[in-house]
Design a protein around this motif. Structure first.
Motif, short mmCIF file in Angstrom:
data_model
loop_
_atom_site.label_atom_id
_atom_site.label_comp_id
_atom_site.label_asym_id
_atom_site.label_seq_id
_atom_site.Cartn_x
_atom_site.Cartn_y
_atom_site.Cartn_z
N VAL A 20 -5.65 -0.23 2.81
CA VAL A 20 -6.53 -0.20 1.49
C VAL A 20 -7.17 -1.49 1.42
CG1 VAL A 20 -6.61 0.01 -0.99
CG2 VAL A 20 -4.77 1.15 0.10
N TRP B 134 -4.39 6.52 0.05
CA TRP B 134 -3.49 5.03 0.13
C TRP B 134 -4.26 4.27 -1.26
CZ3 TRP B 134 0.42 3.59 2.79
CH2 TRP B 134 0.84 4.34 4.08
N LYS B 135 -3.22 3.43 -1.81
CA LYS B 135 -3.49 2.81 -3.03
C LYS B 135 -2.54 1.82 -3.03
CE LYS B 135 -3.24 6.51 -5.45
NZ LYS B 135 -3.31 7.38 -4.23
N ASN C 280 1.24 5.65 -0.46
CA ASN C 280 0.28 7.23 -0.25
C ASN C 280 1.50 8.14 -0.77
OD1 ASN C 280 -1.32 9.17 0.38
ND2 ASN C 280 -0.58 9.16 2.58
N ASP D 143 0.85 -1.12 0.08
CA ASP D 143 0.11 -0.15 -0.09
C ASP D 143 0.92 1.16 -0.12
OD1 ASP D 143 -2.16 -1.82 0.21
OD2 ASP D 143 -2.49 -1.17 2.37
#
Length: 96
Positions: free
Chosen positions: A81, A34-35, A22, A20
């Motif tokens: 995430v 966040w991704k 950011n 994850d």
């Protein structure tokens, strides 16, 4: 400086691992938050990693360098995430 020292957390991650991320230092709205991303490069001396991630506003993959000790920019996959801490925060806010 954190950027030059070896990692003290997440040091086991390797190129190809999903995490994850950011990318908070990129000043474009679509990049914030966040991704999921993948580690595409790792500097084994400094603890820096290059993360590849996607945003809806771009056809190209995006890249972001961060240090593995930076808890505001990198976390284990799904920690922030998809059911992790971020989801818990959203759920708490929606019930209050």
């Amino acid at each position: 400086s954190m950027t030059l020292r070896p990692a003290h957390r997440m040091f086991e991650v390797q190129v190809g691992d999903r995490v994850d991320c950011n990318p908070r230092r990129i000043n474009k709205k679509a990049h914030r938050g966040w991704k999921h991303g993948s580690i595409v490069q790792k500097d084994y001396k400094s603890g820096q990693v290059k993360i590849e991630y996607a945003v809806k506003t771009s056809k190209n993959k995006c890249h972001y360098w961060t240090h593995l000790d930076n808890v505001e920019e990198i976390a284990p996959l799904n920690a922030m995430v998809g059911g992790g801490a971020a989801a818990a925060v959203k759920k708490t806010k929606s019930t209050t």
